[in-house]
Design an enzyme around this catalytic site. Structure first.
Site, short mmCIF file in Angstrom:
data_model
loop_
_atom_site.label_atom_id
_atom_site.label_comp_id
_atom_site.label_asym_id
_atom_site.label_seq_id
_atom_site.Cartn_x
_atom_site.Cartn_y
_atom_site.Cartn_z
N GLY A 11 0.84 -1.20 0.00
CA GLY A 11 0.00 0.00 0.00
C GLY A 11 0.87 1.25 0.00
O GLY A 11 1.88 1.29 0.70
N ARG A 72 1.01 -5.21 -5.28
CA ARG A 72 1.19 -6.37 -4.41
C ARG A 72 1.37 -7.55 -5.37
O ARG A 72 0.45 -7.88 -6.10
CB ARG A 72 -0.03 -6.55 -3.49
N ASP A 103 5.41 -4.73 5.96
CA ASP A 103 5.96 -6.04 6.32
C ASP A 103 5.92 -7.05 5.17
O ASP A 103 6.85 -7.85 5.01
CB ASP A 103 5.30 -6.59 7.59
N THR A 125 4.37 2.66 5.75
CA THR A 125 2.96 2.26 5.78
C THR A 125 2.22 3.17 6.74
O THR A 125 2.76 3.52 7.79
CB THR A 125 2.77 0.79 6.23
N ASP A 127 -0.02 2.33 8.56
CA ASP A 127 -0.45 1.54 9.74
C ASP A 127 0.52 1.63 10.92
O ASP A 127 0.13 1.32 12.04
CB ASP A 127 -0.60 0.06 9.35
N ASP A 129 2.72 -0.37 11.82
CA ASP A 129 2.70 -1.65 12.54
C ASP A 129 3.99 -2.46 12.34
O ASP A 129 3.95 -3.69 12.29
CB ASP A 129 1.47 -2.47 12.08
N ARG A 171 -5.46 -2.11 9.03
CA ARG A 171 -5.97 -3.49 8.90
C ARG A 171 -5.98 -4.28 10.22
O ARG A 171 -7.03 -4.55 10.77
CB ARG A 171 -5.09 -4.22 7.89
N GLU A 187 -14.19 9.91 22.58
CA GLU A 187 -14.58 9.26 23.84
C GLU A 187 -14.17 7.79 23.87
O GLU A 187 -13.85 7.24 24.91
CB GLU A 187 -16.10 9.37 24.06
O1 F6P Z 1 -1.51 -1.38 4.80
C1 F6P Z 1 -1.97 -0.11 4.52
C2 F6P Z 1 -3.46 -0.11 4.28
O2 F6P Z 1 -3.83 1.21 3.96
C3 F6P Z 1 -4.31 -0.64 5.43
O3 F6P Z 1 -4.50 0.32 6.44
C4 F6P Z 1 -5.57 -1.01 4.72
O4 F6P Z 1 -6.29 -1.97 5.40
C5 F6P Z 1 -5.06 -1.54 3.41
O5 F6P Z 1 -3.81 -0.94 3.19
C6 F6P Z 1 -5.97 -1.29 2.25
O6 F6P Z 1 -5.45 -1.89 1.13
P1 F6P Z 1 -5.98 -1.65 -0.35
O7 F6P Z 1 -5.43 -0.35 -0.81
O8 F6P Z 1 -5.44 -2.79 -1.12
O9 F6P Z 1 -7.47 -1.61 -0.28
#
Ligand code: F6P
Length: 318
Positions: A11, A72, A103, A125, A127, A129, A171, A187
């Protein structure tokens, strides 16, 4: 090492272009040649290389997305794909590779390292993560994009005394939702790392409403459930009229913040310089403000944990 290449994979994330530029300009500074690989590992297998000299990366520092495009690749997950990529690199005289991605991209980088291709990862990314770095490229920009959107939602939520369920990306990880929740004073935050009790959430909403809290925000990580699913599950919203907003891919676009531009510039330059001195099979990290290298495997073997301090703030401050 005379010639290296850079690719972006998985991504996209704001700041990827800044990292590409840094790799290219660091090559130029060290009198080495840089090539760009288009469409990630797909382009590597197909031998889609473009020259990335100093001029080619002009004017991209502030741009979102990735000038090299990203993909990908399922072909690269096969042994033949990896060998094909290695041969394409050898044929083009590419002696090392910088992989900018998450990753999944680092698993590919490790495959190349294992077949003898010097490879270094740069974590990018939204994320955040990836273990081995405090921040990934793109995270700060995505947080700020979501922050702006949620602030707007707060305005209208407050005018109408409403409950908003805001679905944000991430994700399998709650870093983005948690940061956004603290920054917006939401909240509640619902993340994949923590158990969720809908009954408890309904109970808290009732108390908020009884206490005359004019509006309520729930920041929901997409990996837990969709915002619409959550709205359906919240049979009792304590008296609030509920609305749903899905921020989606808006969080992946836009110009990188200064933090991401600087981080990507530092990481790209450090990755190229590390390749030149013979490092491979490692990823660049930003740990307590310093550039570091750690094994690529950490990205998928080690679970990066959410800050208990930030989680505590949601409870204490809102
Ligand atoms: O890994 C980055 C991310 O943006 C995630 O937060 C999300 O779930 C995913 O990629 C979405 O992927 P795609 O662009 O293939 O829909």
């Amino acid at each position: 090492m005379k010639r290296i290449a850079v690719l972006t994979s998985g991504g996209d994330a704001p700041g990827m272009n800044a990292a590409i530029r840094a790799v290219s300009r660091t090559c130029d500074f060290n009198e080495k040649e840089c090539l760009g690989v288009t469409r990630g590992y797909e382009g590597l297998i197909d031998g889609d290389f473009i020259p990335l000299n100093r001029a080619a990366v002009g004017g991209i520092l502030h741009k979102g997305g990735t000038m090299l495009k990203t993909a990908r690749s399922s072909r690269f997950k096969t042994e033949e794909g990896v060998q094909e990529a290695k041969q394409q690199m050898q044929a083009a005289g590419i002696e090392g590779l910088v992989v900018v991605g998450g990753d999944g991209s680092f698993r590919g980088a490790k495959e190349l390292h294992d077949v003898g291709v010097p490879t270094i990862g740069v974590p990018a990314t939204i994320d955040n993560d990836i273990a081995g770095t405090d921040e990934t490229i793109g995270f700060d920009t995505a947080v700020n994009t979501a922050l702006e959107a949620v602030r707007r939602l707060r305005d209208t939520a407050s005018s109408h005394d409403r409950l908003f369920i805001v679905e944000v990306m991430g994700r399998n990880a709650g870093f983005l939702p948690l940061e956004v929740a603290v920054a917006t004073g939401a909240e509640y935050v619902v993340v994949p790392e923590l158990p969720l009790s809908i009954g408890n959430l309904c109970h808290k909403l009732r108390i908020s409403h009884e206490n005359k809290k004019s509006h309520t925000l729930i920041i929901l990580a997409e990996g837990v459930m969709t915002a619409n699913e959550m709205k359906d599950k919240l049979q009792d919203t304590g008296g609030y009229d509920a609305r749903v907003t899905v921020l989606g891919h808006i969080q992946r676009g836009g110009s990188p913040t200064s933090f991401d531009s600087v981080l990507a510039s530092r990481m790209g330059a450090y990755a190229a310089e590390s390749l030149f001195v013979g490092k491979s099979g490692v990823m660049v990290g930003n740990v307590s403000g310093r550039m570091t290298l750690s094994d690529l495997e950490r990205a998928w073997l080690e679970q990066k944990t959410l800050s208990p301090e930030l989680l505590g703030l949601i409870e204490k401050l809102n």
